[in-house]
Design an enzyme around this catalytic site. Sequence first.
Site, short mmCIF file in Angstrom:
data_model
loop_
_atom_site.label_atom_id
_atom_site.label_comp_id
_atom_site.label_asym_id
_atom_site.label_seq_id
_atom_site.Cartn_x
_atom_site.Cartn_y
_atom_site.Cartn_z
N HIS A 1 50.39 -1.28 -12.84
CA HIS A 1 49.96 -2.47 -13.60
C HIS A 1 51.15 -3.08 -14.34
O HIS A 1 51.32 -4.29 -14.39
CB HIS A 1 48.87 -2.10 -14.62
N ASP B 1 45.97 -7.44 -6.17
CA ASP B 1 45.39 -6.11 -5.94
C ASP B 1 46.45 -5.16 -5.37
O ASP B 1 47.38 -5.58 -4.67
CB ASP B 1 44.19 -6.23 -4.97
N LEU C 1 52.97 -26.73 -15.11
CA LEU C 1 52.11 -25.91 -14.25
C LEU C 1 50.96 -25.44 -15.13
O LEU C 1 51.18 -25.12 -16.30
CB LEU C 1 52.90 -24.69 -13.75
C1 IPE Z 1 39.72 -7.24 -7.89
O1 IPE Z 1 40.36 -6.02 -7.61
C2 IPE Z 1 39.92 -7.62 -9.30
C3 IPE Z 1 41.29 -7.84 -9.74
C4 IPE Z 1 42.38 -7.83 -9.02
C5 IPE Z 1 41.41 -8.14 -11.14
P1 IPE Z 1 39.54 -4.66 -7.54
O2 IPE Z 1 40.52 -3.62 -7.13
O3 IPE Z 1 38.83 -4.42 -8.81
O4 IPE Z 1 38.47 -4.95 -6.40
P2 IPE Z 1 37.56 -3.98 -5.53
O5 IPE Z 1 36.84 -3.09 -6.47
O6 IPE Z 1 38.47 -3.20 -4.64
O7 IPE Z 1 36.67 -4.91 -4.76
C1 IPE Z 2 44.70 -4.60 -9.26
O1 IPE Z 2 45.18 -3.38 -8.82
C2 IPE Z 2 44.70 -4.71 -10.77
C3 IPE Z 2 43.36 -4.70 -11.37
C4 IPE Z 2 42.23 -4.67 -10.75
C5 IPE Z 2 43.33 -4.69 -12.82
P1 IPE Z 2 44.25 -2.11 -8.70
O2 IPE Z 2 44.28 -1.38 -10.00
O3 IPE Z 2 42.91 -2.49 -8.22
O4 IPE Z 2 45.02 -1.27 -7.63
P2 IPE Z 2 44.39 -0.45 -6.42
O5 IPE Z 2 43.53 -1.42 -5.65
O6 IPE Z 2 43.60 0.67 -7.00
O7 IPE Z 2 45.58 0.00 -5.64
MG MG Z 3 42.06 -2.68 -6.40
#
Ligand code: IPE
Ligand code: IPE
Ligand code: MG
Length: 252
Positions: free
Chosen positions: A43, A26, A137
């Site tokens: 990303h 995240d 792995l």
């Molecule tokens: C959780 O991250 C899902 C992934 C990393 C794929 P999110 O950014 O979507 O989670 P919330 O919405 O903050 O809980």
């Molecule tokens: C995690 O990073 C990747 C996915 C959920 C696909 P985020 O896109 O949630 O990044 P933030 O949390 O908005 O910074």
């Molecule tokens: Mg996020």
Amino acid sequence: MALFQSSTCDIPIAPQVPRHIAIIMDGNGRWAKQRFMPRVVGHKRGVETVREVVTACRSLGVEYLTLFAFSSENWRRPADEVTFLMDLFLKMLEHEVSKLHENNIRLKIIGDRSRFDDNLQRHIAEAEQLTQHNSNLTLTVAANYGGRWDILQATHAMLRNRPELASSFTEEDLAPYLSMHYAPEPDLFIRTGGEERISNFLLWQLAYTELYFTDTLWPAFDAAALNLAIQSYQARERRFGRTSDQLHMNGR
Ligand code: IPE
Ligand code: IPE
Ligand code: MG
């Protein structure tokens, strides 16, 4: 050690180096925003972190690495971001799978793949087939995955296969139908990006997993940050319901 050991039916051995690490990657969007760039740049940069963490896990002797790439709730994001993530997933399958195979890594994808387009579904099936016998792995990517979906799909599949269980079934009956039936439960869970929640990740499997949260955003996470998480794991006492005294008497 048995693969299908359950933390609730048995008392698993707590390995010094985690056998299975599960990560919520995240913070990509915030990483990009801090740099005045579009979220999707984060990303893209996050894929490089995946490479570094896979390499680090291999050299540490971690057997299973599970990465949350796209949740069943991430469809709620703006359409252009969702499209970008799907394209990135496809590109990863097109360009990285041969390298994974050369490194003897088995790739598994968990989640409801029926919502992906045919081309993506085909690439997923081919990648899994190509790498299925690799033993270095097991890298699992959770895509369109939700912990609640997993428990429901497992229950449906079990009852389709064994209707006689409808009135009563055990954890052991259900276990083979869960998405991660091929792996032991995670020893260590890591979430980057500062949020302290599970966000519908491996709800069933995290029952006794050690949880580690870091403010480091996923694109900035690296081998040194992974080592810090493992050090934190190694300093913990995994009691699985017992007392500390019992553990010391048993020498573990
Ligand atoms: C959780 O991250 C899902 C992934 C990393 C794929 P999110 O950014 O979507 O989670 P919330 O919405 O903050 O809980
Ligand atoms: C995690 O990073 C990747 C996915 C959920 C696909 P985020 O896109 O949630 O990044 P933030 O949390 O908005 O910074
Ligand atoms: Mg996020």
